[in-house]
Design a protein around this motif. Structure first.
Motif, mmCIF file in Angstrom:
data_model
loop_
_atom_site.group_PDB
_atom_site.id
_atom_site.type_symbol
_atom_site.label_atom_id
_atom_site.label_comp_id
_atom_site.label_asym_id
_atom_site.label_seq_id
_atom_site.Cartn_x
_atom_site.Cartn_y
_atom_site.Cartn_z
ATOM 1 N N CYS A 16 0.831 -1.206 0.000
ATOM 2 C CA CYS A 16 0.000 0.000 0.000
ATOM 3 C C CYS A 16 0.864 1.253 0.000
ATOM 4 O O CYS A 16 0.589 2.222 -0.736
ATOM 5 N N VAL A 17 1.907 1.237 0.834
ATOM 6 C CA VAL A 17 2.786 2.411 0.903
ATOM 7 C C VAL A 17 3.459 2.646 -0.450
ATOM 8 O O VAL A 17 3.518 3.780 -0.954
ATOM 9 N N ILE A 18 3.983 1.568 -1.056
ATOM 10 C CA ILE A 18 4.658 1.711 -2.351
ATOM 11 C C ILE A 18 3.678 2.149 -3.439
ATOM 12 O O ILE A 18 3.970 3.077 -4.222
ATOM 13 N N GLY A 21 2.145 5.683 -2.552
ATOM 14 C CA GLY A 21 3.238 6.652 -2.586
ATOM 15 C C GLY A 21 3.667 6.950 -4.007
ATOM 16 O O GLY A 21 3.934 8.108 -4.368
ATOM 17 N N THR A 22 3.737 5.900 -4.805
ATOM 18 C CA THR A 22 4.078 6.093 -6.223
ATOM 19 C C THR A 22 3.014 6.920 -6.943
ATOM 20 O O THR A 22 3.332 7.783 -7.772
ATOM 21 N N ALA A 24 1.065 9.195 -5.603
ATOM 22 C CA ALA A 24 1.211 10.585 -5.170
ATOM 23 C C ALA A 24 2.374 11.261 -5.889
ATOM 24 O O ALA A 24 2.282 12.422 -6.320
ATOM 25 N N LEU A 25 3.489 10.547 -6.041
ATOM 26 C CA LEU A 25 4.642 11.099 -6.737
ATOM 27 C C LEU A 25 4.333 11.367 -8.208
ATOM 28 O O LEU A 25 4.678 12.426 -8.760
#
Length: 350
Positions: A16-18, A21-22, A24-25
Motif C-alpha cells: 500500500c505504501v509503495i 506513494g508512487t 502521489a509522486l
C-alpha cells in the motif's frame, strides 16, 4: 502461524505504501506542478494517472492476506466495476472526443473569437478535446461539451469586423429621412463605419428603425454597443426628437385641421452604403474565388491538350507547337498553377 499472519499484513502495508506513494509522486510530477497546462494537455496525463491507479489497486488486491479463491473473486469484481464504468461513460467520452477532433480539423472558430450557440455566448478561452471553454459577458467561465457545438449552429463573430446594431422607435410626426440622418451621425460618433439605417416595422404609434455599422475592433464590441445607444439618445434628444420606445400611446389634443403626416425638410443622401456587399461580403468573395478557380482550371486543361497535341506529332500542322510556343504554354501553365494554389489557400472569412 501468528508470524505468517503478521508477515502477510506487513507485506500488504508495504504494498500500500509503495503503490499509493508512487501514485502521489506521479500525480505531482504529471499534474500538480504543472498548473499552466490546459485541459487539452492535461487529458493524456489524467488518462495515464487513471491507468496507474488501476494498477495500484490490483497490486493491493494481490497482496491481501486472503485465500486464492477470494482474491480471484475480488479481482473479478474489480474487473466488472471497471468494465461497467467504461461501458457507461465511453459513449459520452468518445462522442465528445470525436467532436473535438472534428472541431480541430474544421476550425470553425479560434481561441479569442466571440461565439454564440443556443443561448450561450462569449469569447473562446480554451479548446479542449472533450469540451470548449468560453468566458461570458458576466466574466463567468462556461464549459460546453464539443458534441453540443457540433449538433447546434455556432455563430462566430469574425475577427475582421462585425456589424453593431441598435433599434429605436420614433413617432410618425418626424420624416424618416431626418431620422436616418441622425441615426447615421450617432453611428459615426460611436466609432462605426459604413453605417446604414433600416425601417424595420410600422407600429401602431411609431416607426421602428434599426441602425447598423461596421466595427473593425471586435474586442470592444460590448463597449461600442453601449456607446451606440448613448449616441442615439444624445443625437435625437439634442434635436427634440422623442423616442417612442418600447411603446408610447400618443394622445394629443390638437386642431382637427392639423396634419400629422411628416414632410421631408432635408434631402436624402445620394450616396448610400451597398448593404448587401457589406453584409454578404464572404459569400461574394467565395463566389468570385470559385468562378476564378473554375476559369483557371479550364485554361489549364486547354493548355495541356495543346501540349499533348504537340508531343504526339499530329500530322495537322495547326495542332503542332513550335519549341517557342511550347515554352510559352508551359510558362502559362506554371503561372496558372501558382494562381490556383493561391486561390485554394484563400480564406474569405479573414
Amino acid at each position: 502461524m501468528d508470524n505468517f499472519i503478521l508477515q502477510d499484513w506487513l507485506i500488504l502495508l508495504i504494498t500500500c505504501v509503495i503503490a499509493f506513494g508512487t501514485l502521489a509522486l506521479l500525480d505531482w510530477l504529471l499534474l500538480a506542478r504543472h498548473k499552466e497546462l490546459t485541459s487539452e494537455k492535461k487529458l493524456p496525463r489524467q488518462l495515464s494517472m487513471l491507468g496507474f491507479s488501476i494498477v495500484a489497486v490490483i497490486m493491493v488486491v494481490l497482496a491481501l492476506p486472503v485465500i486464492e479463491s477470494s482474491r480471484n473473486q475480488l479481482l473479478g469484481l474489480l474487473g466488472v466495476l471497471v468494465s461497467g464504468v467504461i461501458a457507461f461513460s465511453s459513449t459520452t467520452i468518445v462522442s465528445n472526443l470525436m467532436a473535438g477532433v472534428v472541431l480541430s480539423l474544421n476550425k470553425p472558430f479560434r481561441t479569442g473569437d466571440f461565439i454564440r450557440c443556443k443561448g450561450f455566448e462569449g469569447r473562446v478561452t480554451e479548446k479542449g478535446l472533450l469540451d470548449t471553454e468560453i468566458q461570458t459577458r458576466q466574466r463567468a467561465l462556461v464549459h460546453i461539451a464539443n458534441t453540443f457545438l457540433i449538433n447546434n449552429p455556432v455563430e462566430v463573430i469574425r475577427s475582421s469586423g462585425t456589424l453593431i446594431s441598435a433599434e429605436a422607435s420614433i413617432g410618425y410626426d418626424v420624416h424618416h429621412a431626418i431620422i436616418e440622418q441622425h441615426l447615421q451621425k450617432a453611428a459615426d460618433k460611436a466609432g462605426l463605419t459604413d453605417a446604414f439605417v433600416h425601417i424595420v416595422a410600422l407600429g401602431n404609434f411609431s416607426v421602428n428603425y434599426k441602425v447598423s455599422g461596421m466595427l473593425e475592433d471586435t474586442k470592444s464590441m460590448l463597449t461600442t454597443e453601449s456607446k451606440l445607444y448613448a449616441a442615439i439618445l444624445d443625437e435625437l434628444h439634442a434635436h427634440d426628437i422623442e423616442i417612442m420606445s418600447p411603446s408610447i400611446m400618443a394622445q394629443r389634443s390638437t386642431d382637427p385641421s392639423y396634419s400629422f403626416i411628416a414632410r421631408a425638410t432635408v434631402k436624402a443622401s445620394a450616396e448610400t452604403v451597398n448593404q448587401e456587399d457589406l453584409v454578404f461580403d464572404k459569400a461574394e468573395e467565395a463566389e468570385k474565388i470559385e468562378s476564378e478557380r473554375n476559369e483557371i482550371q479550364d485554361q489549364i486543361a486547354a493548355l495541356k491538350v495543346s501540349l499533348n497535341n504537340g508531343k504526339n506529332g499530329d500530322d495537322n500542322q495547326d495542332a503542332k507547337l513550335s519549341i517557342e510556343q511550347k515554352a510559352q504554354v508551359q510558362s502559362q501553365l506554371v503561372i496558372l498553377d501558382a494562381k490556383l494554389i493561391a486561390l485554394n489557400s484563400v480564406d474569405p472569412s479573414k
